[in-house]
Motif scaffolding. Structure first.
Motif, PDB file in Angstrom:
ATOM      1  N   ARG A 193       0.846  -1.192   0.000  1.00  0.00           N
ATOM      2  CA  ARG A 193       0.000   0.000   0.000  1.00  0.00           C
ATOM      3  C   ARG A 193       0.882   1.242   0.000  1.00  0.00           C
ATOM      4  O   ARG A 193       1.863   1.309   0.738  1.00  0.00           O
ATOM      5  CB  ARG A 193      -0.908   0.013   1.228  1.00  0.00           C
ATOM      6  CG  ARG A 193      -1.999  -1.039   1.194  1.00  0.00           C
ATOM      7  CD  ARG A 193      -2.466  -1.404   2.580  1.00  0.00           C
ATOM      8  NE  ARG A 193      -1.462  -2.225   3.260  1.00  0.00           N
ATOM      9  CZ  ARG A 193      -1.600  -2.694   4.491  1.00  0.00           C
ATOM     10  NH1 ARG A 193      -2.681  -2.403   5.180  1.00  0.00           N
ATOM     11  NH2 ARG A 193      -0.668  -3.444   5.036  1.00  0.00           N
ATOM     12  N   VAL A 194       0.510   2.216  -0.813  1.00  0.00           N
ATOM     13  CA  VAL A 194       1.295   3.448  -0.928  1.00  0.00           C
ATOM     14  C   VAL A 194       0.351   4.644  -0.833  1.00  0.00           C
ATOM     15  O   VAL A 194      -0.699   4.667  -1.480  1.00  0.00           O
ATOM     16  CB  VAL A 194       2.071   3.491  -2.265  1.00  0.00           C
ATOM     17  CG1 VAL A 194       2.761   4.846  -2.441  1.00  0.00           C
ATOM     18  CG2 VAL A 194       3.100   2.362  -2.325  1.00  0.00           C
ATOM     19  N   TYR A 195       0.725   5.620  -0.023  1.00  0.00           N
ATOM     20  CA  TYR A 195      -0.076   6.835   0.091  1.00  0.00           C
ATOM     21  C   TYR A 195       0.844   8.015   0.378  1.00  0.00           C
ATOM     22  O   TYR A 195       2.038   7.844   0.662  1.00  0.00           O
ATOM     23  CB  TYR A 195      -1.136   6.700   1.185  1.00  0.00           C
ATOM     24  CG  TYR A 195      -0.580   6.535   2.581  1.00  0.00           C
ATOM     25  CD1 TYR A 195      -0.452   7.625   3.443  1.00  0.00           C
ATOM     26  CD2 TYR A 195      -0.191   5.280   3.055  1.00  0.00           C
ATOM     27  CE1 TYR A 195       0.050   7.476   4.723  1.00  0.00           C
ATOM     28  CE2 TYR A 195       0.311   5.125   4.336  1.00  0.00           C
ATOM     29  CZ  TYR A 195       0.429   6.222   5.165  1.00  0.00           C
ATOM     30  OH  TYR A 195       0.932   6.064   6.430  1.00  0.00           O
ATOM     31  N   GLU A 196       0.279   9.229   0.302  1.00  0.00           N
ATOM     32  CA  GLU A 196       1.067  10.437   0.530  1.00  0.00           C
ATOM     33  C   GLU A 196       0.699  11.065   1.877  1.00  0.00           C
ATOM     34  O   GLU A 196      -0.354  11.702   2.000  1.00  0.00           O
ATOM     35  CB  GLU A 196       0.843  11.470  -0.577  1.00  0.00           C
ATOM     36  CG  GLU A 196       1.708  12.713  -0.373  1.00  0.00           C
ATOM     37  CD  GLU A 196       1.344  13.867  -1.298  1.00  0.00           C
ATOM     38  OE1 GLU A 196       1.894  14.958  -1.089  1.00  0.00           O
ATOM     39  OE2 GLU A 196       0.513  13.679  -2.207  1.00  0.00           O
ATOM     40  N   PRO A 197       1.550  10.935   2.900  1.00  0.00           N
ATOM     41  CA  PRO A 197       1.243  11.541   4.200  1.00  0.00           C
ATOM     42  C   PRO A 197       1.401  13.057   4.211  1.00  0.00           C
ATOM     43  O   PRO A 197       0.971  13.716   5.156  1.00  0.00           O
ATOM     44  CB  PRO A 197       2.251  10.868   5.142  1.00  0.00           C
ATOM     45  CG  PRO A 197       3.385  10.468   4.268  1.00  0.00           C
ATOM     46  CD  PRO A 197       2.779  10.130   2.941  1.00  0.00           C
ATOM     47  N   THR A 198       2.029  13.622   3.149  1.00  0.00           N
ATOM     48  CA  THR A 198       2.239  15.075   3.091  1.00  0.00           C
ATOM     49  C   THR A 198       1.211  15.764   2.199  1.00  0.00           C
ATOM     50  O   THR A 198       1.425  16.892   1.761  1.00  0.00           O
ATOM     51  CB  THR A 198       3.655  15.378   2.561  1.00  0.00           C
ATOM     52  OG1 THR A 198       3.839  14.705   1.298  1.00  0.00           O
ATOM     53  CG2 THR A 198       4.715  14.895   3.531  1.00  0.00           C
TER      54      THR A 198
END
Length: 206
Positions: A81-86
């Motif tokens: 799973r890949v996401y953007e925390p910024t």
């Protein structure tokens, strides 16, 4: 951690401390290595030594430009799973995070950190078609951290009914705190909740 009467003595490498109450606000992996007298009640000992922990490995990679769509992506690759925390932060550069658990989390934990970062960057590049060079990265394999023993508490089949109550009851003047003894396990909110619960209990005890 000797417990006697109305006092608890904590003996550490930095010295000994005597207190009316002691709050063990740490992972159960740390509690398991403590020498505590008298011994824990059998149900509590079983819970402390038997509760499962997640295997999450988080790997963050910073990129100079955000050449990816917003949202949360799932892949059949090793990044899982890949996401953007910024996402809500200003600026051109951004960070993508690979969130890998289960058997994959175990596998990532066996790799050196630079190898995990390089692997995550390669999978992110393939996933989003990035024509960029990463600025850097950071990776934490929670299952490989001796103080934590895993990412967060995972109650395995049968453990909720067996372990839930013993972990949430005071053991004389010793109290457990942390996400593993909260209603909302696995999150910072749960850790805060457990702290409030223990503080209320100690104040009520006088």
């Amino acid at each position: 951690l000797p417990i006697s009467g109305e006092q608890v003595t904590v003996r550490t490498e930095r010295g000994s401390f005597v207190a009316d109450h002691v709050v063990l606000a740490c992972s159960l992996a740390t509690v398991r290595r403590m020498t505590i007298t008298p011994s824990m009640p059998v149900p509590l000992h079983a819970a402390v030594h038997g509760l499962g922990y997640g295997t999450i490995t988080k790997t963050s990679v910073q990129w100079p430009h955000r050449q990816w769509p917003p949202g949360y992506a799932t892949t059949a690759g090793r990044a899982q799973r890949v996401y953007e925390p910024t996402m809500d932060q200003p600026g051109e550069s951004g960070i993508l995070m690979a969130y890998c658990g289960g058997d994959g989390g175990h596998q990532w934990a066996t790799m050196p950190e630079p190898e995990r970062i390089a692997l995550a960057a390669a999978e992110m590049t393939a996933m989003h078609g990035l024509a960029l060079q990463p600025l850097g990265g950071y990776s934490r394999a929670w299952g490989a951290e001796p103080r934590f023993g895993g990412s967060y508490a995972v109650y395995e089949p049968g453990q909720v009914t067996a372990f839930w109550q013993p972990l949430r009851e005071a053991w004389g003047r010793v109290h457990l705190a942390g996400e593993h003894v909260a209603t909302c396990t696995g999150y910072m909110e749960g850790a805060l909740e457990s702290g409030e619960t223990v503080a209320t209990r100690i104040v009520a005890a006088g």
